[in-house]
Design a protein around this motif. Structure first.
Motif, PDB file in Angstrom:
ATOM      1  N   ARG A   2       0.827  -1.208   0.000  1.00 49.84           N
ATOM      2  CA  ARG A   2       0.000   0.000   0.000  1.00 49.84           C
ATOM      3  C   ARG A   2       0.859   1.255   0.000  1.00 49.84           C
ATOM      4  O   ARG A   2       1.713   1.434   0.868  1.00 49.84           O
ATOM      5  CB  ARG A   2      -0.920  -0.007   1.224  1.00 49.84           C
ATOM      6  N   LEU A   3       0.618   2.127  -0.981  1.00 51.10           N
ATOM      7  CA  LEU A   3       1.314   3.408  -1.034  1.00 51.10           C
ATOM      8  C   LEU A   3       0.797   4.331   0.066  1.00 51.10           C
ATOM      9  O   LEU A   3      -0.414   4.434   0.286  1.00 51.10           O
ATOM     10  CB  LEU A   3       1.099   4.085  -2.389  1.00 51.10           C
ATOM     11  N   VAL A   4       1.735   5.023   0.747  1.00 52.46           N
ATOM     12  CA  VAL A   4       1.334   5.951   1.812  1.00 52.46           C
ATOM     13  C   VAL A   4       1.961   7.330   1.643  1.00 52.46           C
ATOM     14  O   VAL A   4       1.742   8.205   2.476  1.00 52.46           O
ATOM     15  CB  VAL A   4       1.681   5.386   3.209  1.00 52.46           C
ATOM     16  N   GLY A   5       2.729   7.550   0.591  1.00 48.38           N
ATOM     17  CA  GLY A   5       3.324   8.863   0.396  1.00 48.38           C
ATOM     18  C   GLY A   5       4.523   8.826  -0.517  1.00 48.38           C
ATOM     19  O   GLY A   5       4.708   7.882  -1.298  1.00 48.38           O
ATOM     20  N   SER A   6       5.338   9.866  -0.401  1.00 46.32           N
ATOM     21  CA  SER A   6       6.502  10.015  -1.278  1.00 46.32           C
ATOM     22  C   SER A   6       7.671  10.604  -0.498  1.00 46.32           C
ATOM     23  O   SER A   6       7.496  11.244   0.535  1.00 46.32           O
ATOM     24  CB  SER A   6       6.178  10.940  -2.458  1.00 46.32           C
ATOM     25  N   LYS A   7       8.865  10.379  -1.013  1.00 44.09           N
ATOM     26  CA  LYS A   7      10.082  10.945  -0.437  1.00 44.09           C
ATOM     27  C   LYS A   7      10.799  11.772  -1.487  1.00 44.09           C
ATOM     28  O   LYS A   7      10.704  11.497  -2.694  1.00 44.09           O
ATOM     29  CB  LYS A   7      11.023   9.849   0.054  1.00 44.09           C
TER      30      LYS A   7
ATOM     31  N   ARG B 104       8.682   6.534  -3.920  1.00 40.33           N
ATOM     32  CA  ARG B 104       7.392   6.299  -3.290  1.00 40.33           C
ATOM     33  C   ARG B 104       7.568   5.533  -1.985  1.00 40.33           C
ATOM     34  O   ARG B 104       8.463   4.683  -1.859  1.00 40.33           O
ATOM     35  CB  ARG B 104       6.478   5.521  -4.239  1.00 40.33           C
ATOM     36  N   LEU B 105       6.691   5.826  -1.035  1.00 40.43           N
ATOM     37  CA  LEU B 105       6.712   5.197   0.280  1.00 40.43           C
ATOM     38  C   LEU B 105       5.557   4.211   0.403  1.00 40.43           C
ATOM     39  O   LEU B 105       4.422   4.538   0.053  1.00 40.43           O
ATOM     40  CB  LEU B 105       6.595   6.255   1.385  1.00 40.43           C
TER      41      LEU B 105
ATOM     42  N   SER C 231      16.540   5.232  -4.128  1.00 33.75           N
ATOM     43  CA  SER C 231      17.360   4.569  -3.100  1.00 33.75           C
ATOM     44  C   SER C 231      16.634   4.500  -1.756  1.00 33.75           C
ATOM     45  O   SER C 231      17.217   4.745  -0.694  1.00 33.75           O
ATOM     46  CB  SER C 231      18.721   5.276  -2.939  1.00 33.75           C
ATOM     47  N   SER C 232      15.353   4.164  -1.805  1.00 36.37           N
ATOM     48  CA  SER C 232      14.556   4.066  -0.583  1.00 36.37           C
ATOM     49  C   SER C 232      14.810   2.755   0.142  1.00 36.37           C
ATOM     50  O   SER C 232      15.143   1.744  -0.478  1.00 36.37           O
ATOM     51  CB  SER C 232      13.056   4.154  -0.915  1.00 36.37           C
TER      52      SER C 232
END
Length: 270
Positions: free
Chosen positions: A58-63, A84-85, A163-164
């Motif tokens: 599940r996507l919850v945000g971005s960096k 993407r987070l 590079s998350s």
């Protein structure tokens, strides 16, 4: 160099997924995509985001990445990037981290924004951002690279979801109006010893400027930031290597502190 073909994009996406799945870092993907082909790199990122969603993540945000001018110069670019987070990347303050989830982690202190409104205009103002931000938190981003030895250029890091790795949010939210994000000082400590220092100004001049860049960029891509999203605005100082057994604490002026605890290899869950 001609644009990367769909089969080449898929091959690069699979190479990065295989590295993540096996825990074995891979060769740079710029050999497939071209060193400066940002568009192709984002296409690879999107392929892996869609693959992750198909697997139930599940996507919850971005960096936001590359907010340091020095790092931009190193990679030969003049703007940040984004990744993407996902919910399974989020950790609680002080929660033990199984180091085997990561390949070659590093850690950096950041400001996190929690959105209460959509940001879906083509061009956003600072007033739009103030209205949209529900809360501000100290955060630690645990960056990671699927590319062996962190041998990256711009196309490598973008394709690799900027590079998350993982991220940790503090647990005492503040109101944006109560915090000086430009002047806030930051100290990142490893078991009480400083390993990185910085301030809000180190993040693209101001973490809010980084957030505005992301809001405009995502809206133009047809993927606007939404109410409920988490935004990691970028590093406030240099990143530090992280190893099993390490305990890091970031202190950000006006926001408080947040900690990340890497389990020792003996203590990691099986």
């Amino acid at each position: 160099m001609s644009p990367a073909s769909p089969s080449t994009l898929q091959a690069a996406a699979e190479q990065l997924r295989r590295a993540a799945d096996t825990g074995q870092p891979c060769a740079p993907v710029r050999g497939l995509l071209g060193e400066g082909d940002v568009d192709a790199a984002y296409q690879v990122q999107t392929l892996n985001v869609l693959h992750a969603q198909a697997q139930g993540r599940r996507l919850v945000g971005s960096k936001i990445g590359l907010t340091s001018l020095a790092v931009q110069r190193q990679l030969g670019v003049a703007q940040p990037d984004f990744g993407r987070l996902f919910a399974d990347m989020a950790l609680c303050d002080g929660e033990e981290i199984d180091s085997r989830r990561l390949l070659q982690p590093k850690i950096e202190a950041e400001v996190a924004l929690l959105l209460g409104r959509d940001l879906d205009h083509d061009k956003h103002t600072l007033a739009d951002l103030f209205r949209a931000v529900d809360a501000v938190l100290p955060a630690l981003e645990i960056v990671d690279s699927r590319i062996a030895g962190w041998d990256i250029r711009i196309s490598d890091t973008i394709a690799d979801n900027a590079s998350s790795g993982l991220f940790v949010l503090g647990n005492r939210p503040r109101r944006l109006a109560d915090v000086d994000l430009l002047g806030c000082g930051m100290t990142l400590e490893l078991r009480g010893e400083p390993v990185s220092v910085g301030a809000g100004a180190a993040c693209l001049g101001n973490p809010l400027l980084a957030a505005l860049w992301l809001a405009d960029t995502m809206a133009r891509r047809g993927e606007p930031l939404k109410a409920g999203d988490i935004v990691l605005t970028g590093a406030l100082g240099p990143m530090a290597p992280a190893r099993a057994g390490d305990v890091f604490t970031a202190r950000i002026q006006g926001l408080g502190e947040v900690s990340a605890c890497f389990a020792s290899l003996q203590g990691a869950s099986s």
